[in-house]
Design a protein around this motif. Structure first.
Motif, PDB file in Angstrom:
ATOM      1  N   MET A  83       0.799  -1.143  -0.137  1.00 24.34           N
ATOM      2  CA  MET A  83      -0.036  -0.135  -0.173  1.00 24.34           C
ATOM      3  C   MET A  83       0.781   1.368  -0.013  1.00 24.34           C
ATOM      4  SD  MET A  83      -3.035  -1.273  -0.071  1.00 24.34           S
ATOM      5  CE  MET A  83      -4.005   0.209   0.153  1.00 24.34           C
ATOM      6  N   VAL A  84       2.220   1.025  -0.038  1.00 26.18           N
ATOM      7  CA  VAL A  84       3.212   2.399  -0.359  1.00 26.18           C
ATOM      8  C   VAL A  84       3.157   2.573  -2.052  1.00 26.18           C
ATOM      9  CG1 VAL A  84       5.398   3.011  -0.127  1.00 26.18           C
ATOM     10  CG2 VAL A  84       4.156   1.930   1.825  1.00 26.18           C
ATOM     11  N   PRO A  85       3.245   3.874  -2.389  1.00 30.82           N
ATOM     12  CA  PRO A  85       3.412   3.956  -3.734  1.00 30.82           C
ATOM     13  C   PRO A  85       4.628   3.582  -4.247  1.00 30.82           C
ATOM     14  CG  PRO A  85       3.427   6.225  -2.313  1.00 30.82           C
ATOM     15  CD  PRO A  85       2.883   5.077  -1.524  1.00 30.82           C
ATOM     16  N   GLY A  86       4.946   3.156  -5.332  1.00 34.36           N
ATOM     17  CA  GLY A  86       6.098   2.700  -6.085  1.00 34.36           C
ATOM     18  C   GLY A  86       6.170   1.154  -5.531  1.00 34.36           C
ATOM     19  N   VAL A  87       5.598   0.378  -4.594  1.00 36.54           N
ATOM     20  CA  VAL A  87       5.763  -0.697  -4.408  1.00 36.54           C
ATOM     21  C   VAL A  87       4.871  -1.695  -4.852  1.00 36.54           C
ATOM     22  CG1 VAL A  87       5.787  -2.540  -2.571  1.00 36.54           C
ATOM     23  CG2 VAL A  87       6.529  -0.150  -2.106  1.00 36.54           C
ATOM     24  N   SER A  88       5.287  -2.668  -5.491  1.00 40.51           N
ATOM     25  CA  SER A  88       4.247  -3.688  -6.077  1.00 40.51           C
ATOM     26  C   SER A  88       4.724  -5.238  -5.480  1.00 40.51           C
ATOM     27  CB  SER A  88       4.515  -3.917  -7.325  1.00 40.51           C
ATOM     28  OG  SER A  88       3.520  -4.928  -8.078  1.00 40.51           O
ATOM     29  N   PHE A  89       3.791  -5.892  -4.758  1.00 41.39           N
ATOM     30  CA  PHE A  89       3.856  -7.063  -4.296  1.00 41.39           C
ATOM     31  C   PHE A  89       2.924  -8.282  -4.436  1.00 41.39           C
ATOM     32  CE2 PHE A  89       3.838 -10.290  -0.939  1.00 41.39           C
ATOM     33  CZ  PHE A  89       4.945 -11.093  -0.672  1.00 41.39           C
ATOM     34  N   SER A  90       3.112  -9.212  -4.959  1.00 38.77           N
ATOM     35  CA  SER A  90       2.205 -10.207  -5.483  1.00 38.77           C
ATOM     36  C   SER A  90       2.346 -11.474  -4.496  1.00 38.77           C
ATOM     37  CB  SER A  90       2.324 -10.865  -6.825  1.00 38.77           C
ATOM     38  OG  SER A  90       2.203  -9.975  -7.966  1.00 38.77           O
ATOM     39  N   ASN A  91       1.410 -11.764  -3.471  1.00 33.25           N
ATOM     40  CA  ASN A  91       1.560 -12.511  -2.632  1.00 33.25           C
ATOM     41  C   ASN A  91       0.984 -13.958  -3.163  1.00 33.25           C
ATOM     42  OD1 ASN A  91       2.208 -13.166   0.174  1.00 33.25           O
ATOM     43  ND2 ASN A  91       0.318 -11.945   0.926  1.00 33.25           N
ATOM     44  N   ASN A  92       1.729 -15.035  -2.598  1.00 34.96           N
ATOM     45  CA  ASN A  92       1.748 -16.276  -3.225  1.00 34.96           C
ATOM     46  C   ASN A  92       0.229 -17.109  -2.235  1.00 34.96           C
ATOM     47  OD1 ASN A  92       3.608 -16.003  -5.059  1.00 34.96           O
ATOM     48  ND2 ASN A  92       5.008 -17.361  -3.975  1.00 34.96           N
ATOM     49  N   ASP A  93      -0.058 -16.433  -1.078  1.00 35.73           N
ATOM     50  CA  ASP A  93      -1.012 -16.923  -0.524  1.00 35.73           C
ATOM     51  C   ASP A  93      -1.658 -15.728   0.203  1.00 35.73           C
ATOM     52  OD1 ASP A  93       0.608 -16.461   1.867  1.00 35.73           O
ATOM     53  OD2 ASP A  93       0.324 -18.524   2.433  1.00 35.73           O
ATOM     54  N   PRO A  94      -2.949 -15.805   1.159  1.00 37.86           N
ATOM     55  CA  PRO A  94      -3.398 -14.932   1.589  1.00 37.86           C
ATOM     56  C   PRO A  94      -2.854 -14.549   3.034  1.00 37.86           C
ATOM     57  CG  PRO A  94      -5.252 -16.458   1.100  1.00 37.86           C
ATOM     58  CD  PRO A  94      -3.699 -17.019   0.944  1.00 37.86           C
ATOM     59  N   PHE A  95      -1.838 -15.483   3.629  1.00 42.51           N
ATOM     60  CA  PHE A  95      -1.353 -15.399   4.996  1.00 42.51           C
ATOM     61  C   PHE A  95      -0.160 -15.055   5.080  1.00 42.51           C
ATOM     62  CE2 PHE A  95      -4.169 -19.057   3.965  1.00 42.51           C
ATOM     63  CZ  PHE A  95      -5.389 -18.547   4.444  1.00 42.51           C
ATOM     64  N   GLY A  96       0.666 -14.839   4.024  1.00 40.51           N
ATOM     65  CA  GLY A  96       2.095 -14.330   4.251  1.00 40.51           C
ATOM     66  C   GLY A  96       3.058 -15.567   4.547  1.00 40.51           C
ATOM     67  N   SER A  97       2.784 -16.822   4.249  1.00 42.61           N
ATOM     68  CA  SER A  97       3.510 -17.826   4.773  1.00 42.61           C
ATOM     69  C   SER A  97       4.164 -18.568   3.455  1.00 42.61           C
ATOM     70  CB  SER A  97       2.749 -18.840   5.526  1.00 42.61           C
ATOM     71  OG  SER A  97       2.401 -18.263   6.863  1.00 42.61           O
ATOM     72  N   ALA A  98       3.875 -18.202   2.298  1.00 40.10           N
ATOM     73  CA  ALA A  98       4.371 -19.224   1.038  1.00 40.10           C
ATOM     74  C   ALA A  98       4.922 -18.045   0.157  1.00 40.10           C
ATOM     75  CB  ALA A  98       3.079 -19.359   0.389  1.00 40.10           C
ATOM     76  N   GLY A  99       5.334 -16.620   0.335  1.00 42.58           N
ATOM     77  CA  GLY A  99       6.378 -15.967  -0.286  1.00 42.58           C
ATOM     78  C   GLY A  99       5.580 -15.267  -1.247  1.00 42.58           C
ATOM     79  N   GLY A 100       6.398 -14.562  -2.148  1.00 45.94           N
ATOM     80  CA  GLY A 100       5.904 -13.693  -3.213  1.00 45.94           C
ATOM     81  C   GLY A 100       6.850 -12.791  -3.970  1.00 45.94           C
ATOM     82  N   LYS A 101       6.391 -12.016  -4.974  1.00 46.93           N
ATOM     83  CA  LYS A 101       7.224 -11.113  -5.790  1.00 46.93           C
ATOM     84  C   LYS A 101       7.229  -9.851  -5.591  1.00 46.93           C
ATOM     85  CE  LYS A 101       8.492 -14.852  -8.444  1.00 46.93           C
ATOM     86  NZ  LYS A 101       9.833 -15.354  -8.429  1.00 46.93           N
ATOM     87  N   LEU A 102       8.274  -9.198  -5.083  1.00 48.43           N
ATOM     88  CA  LEU A 102       8.271  -7.809  -4.544  1.00 48.43           C
ATOM     89  C   LEU A 102       9.189  -6.937  -5.857  1.00 48.43           C
ATOM     90  CD1 LEU A 102       7.927  -5.621  -2.554  1.00 48.43           C
ATOM     91  CD2 LEU A 102      10.241  -6.429  -1.351  1.00 48.43           C
ATOM     92  N   PHE A 103       8.592  -5.696  -5.993  1.00 49.12           N
ATOM     93  CA  PHE A 103       9.186  -4.663  -7.025  1.00 49.12           C
ATOM     94  C   PHE A 103       8.922  -3.444  -6.178  1.00 49.12           C
ATOM     95  CE2 PHE A 103       8.295  -8.117 -10.061  1.00 49.12           C
ATOM     96  CZ  PHE A 103       9.384  -8.179 -10.897  1.00 49.12           C
TER      97      PHE A 103
END
Length: 881
Positions: A83-103
């Motif tokens: 929710m910060v401008p310039g940040v894009s994160f694609s979460n791999n699950d709804p709970f924060g336990s499976a990783g994701g992609k951050l830009f």
């Protein structure tokens, strides 16, 4: 398959998290101490709804515990900063336990420095970030995102751009305890507890202890589990009454996860493919298709006297991604004399983790030059002994004259084994800083940073259970050996990543403190001491690993073109300036500007690929990536209104790009040469009345690759299909050079734009919040072309057909939260119920994916993408005293 939402029925103890009064604006204690006082004369704005905008020369945004607490309990901090401008994160699950992609501003996670209490969290080898292994969010005081530059004392080899710095909270002076229990879809259950001791010595010592456990079913595939346990502690000793202190914190995170399924970016439905995670599957085209089912597995017992075929267990969903990570963090501040402050932050980290799939174990020997070997050769594992207890060694492939496996059915005999890529890291670090106030308007500091990571990367084998899952998630603990007791593995390399860095920084205030000027200089000295114990067989870093090192000389004599096991040392150093200023136009408005030079030293994967070349070759000394980062913007702060708008420009030199090969579990590098990036970021926070808060933000990103990138020689098929700039007529004797058509194109993977917002309000005792974010389209490759297959590989009759569009479509996610205090119950005023619903409208979208330079393969997809997370309900009961 989606699981039924189950009821919450757990109660226990809790406290409200205490937030110290001072804002901790940067990563190390020294940077906090230095930046904390940068406040332009005028009205100092406080956080609005948990969002703050520090008035520094750098473009920054801060989220504090007020904002963090409204998100899903246990959520990764990297998802929260989405929710910060310039940040894009694609979460791999709804709970924060499976990783994701951050830009962030198009920088991928390998170029983003992340720290907790000053401890750098990027992997020492490839600089990756692991979003699922972050600190429990209930313990985070605040997270600070530097959108375009790092701090001068940052001990990082990877921050060509942004930084994410978060700090654990200070223990409270009073005794408190708190327990939260959460339950939700997909059999999610999490419990978190923390105890604050309060002050327990006459010196003011205080501490907290916490533990949490979270489990859920794998979201897709129908099999697999996610399990995470975490333990944290912190002890805090104030010294005097001038802000001096010593704190010691510890962290341990244990994850036993099945890997999150990724799916080929292939959505052509006319070719007969079905949805799934295999290379011959395709991506779903709507939400009805995304909950695919992976077939269950039963591996038959071996048959004595027969050549057994490989069994099941190779599906992606059977794979493990386990990790044990821990750290010890010390932060301290000492006033040595009036205006002279010393900070010392030592730390230690440990990592044990792996990831990867299964392989074909061969019970025969690899024959080369008249010698029989065990080991890893050409992607095959040869052990020379019975592997499945069927009392024979017939379970092996049919070898060709060159020693490899014949194709077709002749290659299908063997025993399926677990073969992850194992990593163990021991890391020591130190950040120290000495600040001196020359007078009220001039301050200087000098700093020294040290970082030493011992990074052992191996690839031992393990057995599978009858159901296809690994018998032990860590084969390194009990590795499979050949008949002579030699450990067989696919890689074996030891790396030491060492940094010594000195830096200095000046801050001055001028014209009645209307202007604040800062100037800093980093001087890092990097050393990479690398030992590869396997033979490098190709320029892409492929290796052959011999079971017995005693046969190395024999194998080298028979294969003189291969690079022998060896040690190489690489050194990099560069001066990195950082200059900025703020100017107070009015007491409420200010301008800011900043320039910084960034550096990314080549990661160990890239450096090990260079072992293929003789040490004197240019290719054996990969250049570091550098950036020139420019920021300029305006801020407005008055009462309950905060606003910031910034424009930025980044110039890359020697821009390296990387993509993850999930079968090899390796990072493959490609060079895009020069790249320019620029964009705008902005946000507004406003609270017209205490019961109502508004927050909106947005970003736009443009990147431009300057040149086409050479990609070997044109083939006849490429010429007939018009790929890579190849044209007819084709000549095999004098082929054209092939070029990736990247000139003028955008980098892949990062969204073109993002925007969103959040509204929080109170209706009596009920607190309600709704947030939404739209993520713009993302190019799937650096040529900005669709993905293609060909109807055949025969040039005369081949034709292209599209398997995936050039862009992953834009999508919008909406989340809601509601909190009802239960102060009217006997449980007390620190008890509440909270409901979180993520992806309220069950939007179907493409999750995170690694960009690639390729747009064509004969079959399959050039890259895989994760599935977006579905609508999920989570309920939480918090009880505290």
């Amino acid at each position: 398959m989606r699981k039924n939402f189950r009821s919450l029925a757990v109660s226990s103890l809790a406290i409200a998290v205490a937030i110290p009064g001072g804002q901790a604006l940067a990563q190390s204690t020294g940077s906090v101490d230095f930046e904390e006082t940068i406040v332009v004369t005028g009205t100092r704005a406080q956080a609005v709804a948990g969002v703050n905008i520090p008035d520094t020369p750098k473009a920054k945004q801060v989220l504090d515990q007020t904002f963090i607490a409204k998100q899903v309990p246990g959520q990764s901090i990297n998802d929260i900063i989405n929710m910060v401008p310039g940040v894009s994160f694609s979460n791999n699950d709804p709970f924060g336990s499976a990783g994701g992609k951050l830009f962030i501003r198009g920088f991928d996670n390998t170029r983003i420095s992340q720290t907790v209490d000053g401890v750098p969290l990027n992997d020492t080898g490839g600089y990756a970030l692991y979003s699922s292994q972050q600190l429990d969010p209930e313990l985070i005081e605040q997270v600070n995102v530097n959108l375009g530059s790092t701090d001068v004392d940052s001990p990082t080899a990877a921050a060509t751009g942004s930084t994410v710095n978060y700090r654990s909270r200070v223990p409270t002076e009073d005794f408190h305890s708190r327990v939260m229990a959460s339950t939700g879809d997909f059999n999610f259950f999490r419990i978190f507890g923390v105890i604050d001791t309060g002050t327990f010595t006459s010196f003011g010592t205080r501490a907290w202890l916490s533990a949490s456990q979270a489990t859920n079913d794998a979201i897709y595939g129908g099999i697999g589990k996610i399990e995470k346990r975490q333990f944290n502690a912190k002890i805090y000793q104030p010294i005097g009454d001038n802000g001096d202190f010593i704190s010691v914190a510890g962290h341990w995170n244990r994850a036993r996860n099945n890997q999150f399924a990724s799916v080929p970016l292939y959505n052509n439905t006319t070719t007969g493919r079905v949805v799934g995670s295999g290379s011959t599957n395709r991506y779903p085209v709507n939400s009805d298709e995304q909950f695919f089912q992976t077939a269950r597995c039963v591996i038959p017992a071996g048959v004595s006297g027969a050549a057994d075929s490989l069994g099941c267990g190779d599906a992606w969903e059977f794979r493990y991604n386990p990790s044990d990570t821990g750290n010890i963090r010390v932060n301290s501040r000492f006033t040595l004399a009036e205006g002279l402050v010393l900070s010392v932050d030592p730390n230690f980290q440990y990592v044990k983790a792996n990831g990867g799939g299964t392989v074909s174990g061969r019970e025969g020997f690899f024959n080369s030059g008249g010698t029989a070997y065990t080991g890893f050769f050409g992607g095959q594992y040869w052990l020379g002994r019975d592997l499945n207890n069927d009392r024979d060694t017939l379970d092996t492939c049919v070898q060709t004259a060159t020693g490899g496996c014949a194709t077709g059915a002749a290659s299908s005999f063997g025993v399926r084994l677990l073969a992850p890529s194992q990593t163990q890291t021991y890391r020591l670090g130190l950040i120290s800083s000495l600040r001196y106030d020359i007078n009220d308007t001039n301050t200087v500091r000098i700093a020294y940073s040290y970082d030493r990571g011992r990074h052992l990367q191996t690839g031992e084998l393990g057995y599978l259970q009858e159901n296809g899952f690994g018998a032990d998630p860590f084969p390194v603990d009990q590795p499979i050996t050949d008949a002579a007791g030699n450990v067989i593995q696919k890689r074996n390399r030891l790396s030491y990543a060492i940094l010594h860095q000195v830096s200095g920084e000046y801050r001055g205030k001028f014209f009645d403190e209307a202007i604040t000027f800062t100037a800093g200089l980093r001087a890092p000295f990097f050393k990479r001491n690398l030992t590869n114990r396997c033979f490098v067989t190709a320029a892409n870093g492929n290796v052959n690993c011999i079971g017995s090192a005693a046969l190395d000389a024999t194998y080298a004599a028979a294969n003189p073109t291969f690079a022998r096991p060896q040690q190489r040392i690489f050194k990099y150093d560069k001066l990195l300036p950082n200059v900025g200023a703020t100017f107070a136009i009015t007491p409420q408005a200010s301008l800011f500007a900043n320039y910084s030079k960034g550096l990314q030293v080549p990661g160990t994967d890239n450096l090990y690929q260079s072992f293929w070349f003789a040490p004197t070759r240019t290719e054996a000394q990969p250049d570091p990536e550098t950036t020139d980062n420019f920021d300029v913007g305006v801020r407005f702060r008055q009462g309950s209104l905060l606003a910031q708008l910034s424009g930025w420009y980044t110039i890359y030199s020697n821009r390296l790009a990387s993509s993850y090969d999930r079968e090899l579990n390796e990072t493959i590098y490609r060079n895009l040469g020069k790249v320019d990036k620029y964009g705008v970021d902005g946000s507004v926070s406003y609270a017209p009345i205490p019961e109502l808060n508004f927050y909106v933000f947005g970003s736009y990103l443009k990147s431009k690759i300057k040149d086409n990138v050479e990609s070997g020689n044109c083939s006849e098929l490429q010429a007939r299909l018009g790929l890579l700039g190849c044209t007819l007529p084709y000549s095999a004797s004098t082929p054209q050079a092939a070029f990736l058509q990247t000139a003028g194109k955008r980098e892949s993977g990062a969204p073109v734009y993002t925007f969103g917002g959040r509204i929080d309000g109170k209706l009596g005792p009920l607190e309600l919040g709704i947030q939404a974010k739209r993520t713009g389209p993302r190019y799937v490759n650096d040529q900005n072309l669709p993905f293609y297959n060909s109807t055949t590989t025969v040039p005369a009759t081949a034709a292209l057909f599209e398997i995936f569009p050039a862009k992953a479509p834009a999508y919008t996610l909406v989340d809601i939260s509601a909190r009802l205090p239960l102060s009217f119950t006997p449980l007390g005023d620190k008890t509440f119920l909270q409901l979180n619903v993520s992806n309220v409208f069950d939007e179907f979208y493409v999750g995170g994916f690694d960009g690639t330079s390729l747009s064509y393969t004969a079959s399959g997809s050039p890259t895989f993408g994760n599935l977006g997370t579905p609508r999920t309900f989570i309920a939480t009961l918090n009880v505290g005293f």
